[in-house]
Design an enzyme around this catalytic site. Structure first.
Site, PDB file in Angstrom:
ATOM      1  N   LEU A   1     -23.233  -1.258 -46.586  1.00  0.00           N
ATOM      2  CA  LEU A   1     -24.798  -1.394 -48.378  1.00  0.00           C
ATOM      3  C   LEU A   1     -24.511  -2.535 -48.731  1.00  0.00           C
ATOM      4  O   LEU A   1     -25.321  -2.028 -48.890  1.00  0.00           O
ATOM      5  CB  LEU A   1     -23.139  -0.327 -48.989  1.00  0.00           C
ATOM      6  CG  LEU A   1     -23.015   1.343 -49.075  1.00  0.00           C
ATOM      7  CD1 LEU A   1     -21.797   1.835 -49.834  1.00  0.00           C
ATOM      8  CD2 LEU A   1     -23.910   2.247 -48.559  1.00  0.00           C
ATOM      9  N   GLY A   2     -24.266  -2.921 -48.787  1.00  0.00           N
ATOM     10  CA  GLY A   2     -24.594  -4.484 -48.744  1.00  0.00           C
ATOM     11  C   GLY A   2     -23.186  -5.416 -48.711  1.00  0.00           C
ATOM     12  O   GLY A   2     -22.285  -5.299 -48.070  1.00  0.00           O
TER      13      GLY A   2
ATOM     14  N   PHE B   1     -16.998 -11.029 -52.966  1.00  0.00           N
ATOM     15  CA  PHE B   1     -15.775 -10.533 -52.280  1.00  0.00           C
ATOM     16  C   PHE B   1     -16.190 -10.369 -50.756  1.00  0.00           C
ATOM     17  O   PHE B   1     -15.248 -10.548 -50.218  1.00  0.00           O
ATOM     18  CB  PHE B   1     -15.383  -9.615 -52.846  1.00  0.00           C
ATOM     19  CG  PHE B   1     -15.240  -9.684 -54.166  1.00  0.00           C
ATOM     20  CD1 PHE B   1     -14.751 -10.576 -55.401  1.00  0.00           C
ATOM     21  CD2 PHE B   1     -15.785  -8.812 -55.026  1.00  0.00           C
ATOM     22  CE1 PHE B   1     -14.327 -10.854 -56.319  1.00  0.00           C
ATOM     23  CE2 PHE B   1     -15.854  -9.038 -56.426  1.00  0.00           C
ATOM     24  CZ  PHE B   1     -15.208  -9.672 -56.818  1.00  0.00           C
TER      25      PHE B   1
ATOM     26  N   ASP C   1     -17.384 -10.479 -65.643  1.00  0.00           N
ATOM     27  CA  ASP C   1     -19.220 -10.688 -64.417  1.00  0.00           C
ATOM     28  C   ASP C   1     -19.517  -9.608 -64.873  1.00  0.00           C
ATOM     29  O   ASP C   1     -20.331  -9.047 -63.475  1.00  0.00           O
ATOM     30  CB  ASP C   1     -18.783 -11.250 -62.826  1.00  0.00           C
ATOM     31  CG  ASP C   1     -19.510 -11.199 -62.082  1.00  0.00           C
ATOM     32  OD1 ASP C   1     -20.667 -11.760 -62.338  1.00  0.00           O
ATOM     33  OD2 ASP C   1     -19.402 -11.595 -60.673  1.00  0.00           O
TER      34      ASP C   1
HETATM   35  P1  AMP Z   1     -21.007  -5.920 -54.466  1.00  0.00           P
HETATM   36  O1  AMP Z   1     -19.553  -6.660 -53.512  1.00  0.00           O
HETATM   37  O2  AMP Z   1     -19.520  -5.374 -56.205  1.00  0.00           O
HETATM   38  O3  AMP Z   1     -21.414  -7.132 -55.071  1.00  0.00           O
HETATM   39  O4  AMP Z   1     -21.364  -4.784 -53.761  1.00  0.00           O
HETATM   40  C1  AMP Z   1     -22.463  -5.570 -53.269  1.00  0.00           C
HETATM   41  C2  AMP Z   1     -23.412  -4.157 -52.393  1.00  0.00           C
HETATM   42  O5  AMP Z   1     -22.578  -3.281 -52.218  1.00  0.00           O
HETATM   43  C3  AMP Z   1     -23.589  -3.846 -54.559  1.00  0.00           C
HETATM   44  O6  AMP Z   1     -25.332  -4.323 -54.021  1.00  0.00           O
HETATM   45  C4  AMP Z   1     -23.955  -2.321 -54.577  1.00  0.00           C
HETATM   46  O7  AMP Z   1     -25.585  -2.415 -52.979  1.00  0.00           O
HETATM   47  C5  AMP Z   1     -23.135  -1.892 -52.800  1.00  0.00           C
HETATM   48  N1  AMP Z   1     -22.120  -1.028 -53.723  1.00  0.00           N
HETATM   49  C6  AMP Z   1     -20.580  -2.107 -54.065  1.00  0.00           C
HETATM   50  N2  AMP Z   1     -19.779  -0.935 -54.217  1.00  0.00           N
HETATM   51  C7  AMP Z   1     -20.294   0.181 -54.665  1.00  0.00           C
HETATM   52  C8  AMP Z   1     -20.533   1.548 -54.525  1.00  0.00           C
HETATM   53  N3  AMP Z   1     -18.750   1.725 -55.308  1.00  0.00           N
HETATM   54  N4  AMP Z   1     -20.971   2.473 -53.916  1.00  0.00           N
HETATM   55  C9  AMP Z   1     -22.183   2.113 -53.374  1.00  0.00           C
HETATM   56  N5  AMP Z   1     -22.459   0.967 -53.284  1.00  0.00           N
HETATM   57  C10 AMP Z   1     -22.130   0.363 -53.718  1.00  0.00           C
END
Ligand code: AMP
Length: 511
Positions: free
Chosen positions: A249-250, A254, A363
């Site tokens: 997803l991204g 972390f 954050d």
């Molecule tokens: P993060 O590590 O929280 O910055 O997440 C990176 C990317 O993953 C975010 O920008 C979202 O697009 C996706 N993402 C993170 N957590 C979730 C979740 N619980 N459900 C769907 N997408 C998520």
């Protein structure tokens, strides 16, 4: 080191009995206190004096539920179950009265039989703004309604009804349901009822001066499941083989984030922790705290796979991804101003909950808010920034430290507090109302710190419509004195009340 050195405020209280609302029938006139995030100490729930109190503790299903493991049981909306034991937190041990199966059932999927909570029209934990949002859904026609606890009167209720008028189109009207001193309720003093159910039934037959006769109850959204299944009610280490990663997803602070499934059936988001990002022990300690925080505006943490690297954090999946990406994509760009206000309200409400539990996010930013169906917004990664050990996340020199979102006292002195979160919320508001613009466009982090120190604040954008009133609210979040910044409680109510349709004075119309 990261910003570990900073204090958290006092530790949150120990895990309480379920935040879900498990109401046990009591004899008539006895009041029951419920643990309700909207009204922590709200008193009366069950007071139906025409119905005799059941001797056995029977719950009725409010939704369908498909068993997820060998310990829980499936049921359909309307099924009745007898409770055998409710000492296990969110999961109730029950016997299904038709199938005779025994096992666990999720407490927030059922309500005590004959209680007001078991009525389809009764919405326990919603605010006025949320009621409006639900009722305005296209599937609801004129006269769709719900009853909810009043936000102002701890013993009263509000009736919200969808109406249509030629000059306004569809909109929501709210009526106060007031309690009588000796029990009972009324909207108009000359029509009193012993119970809420009787009141609702009467207004389904005759409008008696309401904008419309009550037609059908609003559909209730499925409640959040806080655990993957009943097996995880008291543990949160998930066997890695139960999780399948399906697509990326991204990438976040972390490590990578994947869409995946638990036991090939339940959708989850899985964060993989980059090695060296944080110590496993510190992370697990933090995750244990995060798991205890439950609020409909916080992303649910289901559990972790921590026995080998990389550690997985298994969370509720939010279908529309981060607020930041959402605001910049085709769907987000179309959001109307009212929707933006609704998101500001939802984020404020999640932060109000953290404020009440004395947990600092550290954050808060549009990238750390996730969007789901119907534009539900939930905050994620609360508390995690504290345990990041990556040098790049260090307030003083790290390239990944979110300088533009962080309050000056937190950057300079490491003083993180709920008030530094309020500063970040002000920046998030700017991101929101400019559809995901980078804050302080054209400026580098270092320049921003210097300018902020000299009293500079982001100007009101000319590129987007930001009402002066909302810009003043942002400025109040950026007060150099943290104590002068508003509370999240204030901010939530502020955005909730924005664009209010005022309480309709009741007009009696002859039969
Ligand atoms: P993060 O590590 O929280 O910055 O997440 C990176 C990317 O993953 C975010 O920008 C979202 O697009 C996706 N993402 C993170 N957590 C979730 C979740 N619980 N459900 C769907 N997408 C998520």
């Amino acid at each position: 080191m990261g910003n570990k050195c900073c204090c958290r405020g006092s530790e949150p209280p120990p895990l309480r009995k379920p935040e879900v609302d498990v109401i046990i029938p009591r004899p008539p006139h006895v009041t029951v206190t419920i643990d309700n995030p909207l009204h922590e100490n709200r008193q009366p729930v069950i007071e139906d004096r025409n119905r005799s109190a059941p001797k056995r503790r029977i719950m009725v299903a409010m939704y369908n539920y498909e068993a997820r493991d060998s310990q829980d049981i499936s049921f359909k909306k309307g099924d009745r179950m007898e409770i055998l034991d409710d000492s296990d937190g969110d999961w109730l041990n029950a016997v299904h009265l038709i199938t005779k199966e025994r096992g666990y059932i999720p407490g927030n999927y059922v309500a005590a039989e004959l209680s007001v909570e078991s009525e389809d029209w009764f919405f326990e934990n919603i605010s006025r703004k949320e009621a409006e949002k639900l009722l305005m859904s296209e599937e609801n026609s004129r006269g769709t309604f719900l009853v909810r606890p009043s936000e102002h009167n701890p013993t009263g209720y509000s009736l919200s009804v969808k109406d249509w008028e030629e000059y306004r189109g569809f909109h929501i009207k709210h009526y106060k349901i007031k309690p009588l001193d000796n029990g009972g309720y009324y909207i108009s003093t000359n029509k009193t009822f012993e119970t809420l159910a009787e009141l609702v039934t009467a207004y389904t037959k005759n409008a008696y001066g309401l904008c419309h006769v009550l037609a059908k109850p609003c559909k209730k959204p499925q409640p959040t499941m806080w655990d993957l299944g009943s097996t995880y009610r008291d543990k949160w280490e998930i066997p890695r083989m139960e999780i399948s990663l399906i697509r990326r997803l991204g990438r976040g602070n972390f490590g990578e984030v994947h869409y995946g499934k638990w036991k090939d059936s339940i959708e989850v988001a899985v964060k993989t922790l980059r090695e060296g990002t944080m110590s496993t022990a510190a992370f697990l300690e933090e995750a244990a705290i995060m798991k205890k925080f439950r609020h409909k505006r916080l992303v649910a943490l289901f559990g972790v796979c921590s026995e080998e690297e990389p550690i997985y954090i298994v969370q509720e999946y939010m279908s529309k991804g981060s607020l930041l990406d959402f605001l910049r994509n085709d769907e987000g760009k179309q959001l109307e101003f009212e929707e933006l206000v609704y998101i500001a309200f939802q984020v404020g409400s999640g932060m109000e909950y953290l404020e009440s539990k004395q947990l600092i996010h550290r954050d808060l930013a549009a990238r750390n808010v996730l969007i789901g169906e119907n534009n539900i917004a939930k905050i994620c990664d609360f508390g995690l920034a504290r345990v990041i050990e990556d040098n790049e996340y260090c307030p003083k020199q790290g390239s990944r430290f979110p300088v533009k979102w962080t309050a000056p006292e937190a950057i300079i002195y490491g003083k993180f507090s709920i008030k530094s979160d309020v500063w970040s919320y002000g920046i998030l508001l700017m991101e929101l109302f400019t559809y995901g613009q980078v804050p302080y466009p054209g400026l580098h982090g270092r320049e921003v710190i210097d300018l902020i120190e000299k009293g500079y604040r982001m100007p009101k954008p000319t590129s987007h419509h930001v009402p002066d009133e909302i810009y003043q609210t942002m400025l109040s979040c950026w007060d150099s004195n943290p104590e002068k910044r508003p509370t999240f409680e204030f901010l939530t109510h502020y955005f909730e009340g924005f664009n209010v349709t005022s309480e309709v004075p009741y007009r009696e119309v002859p039969d």
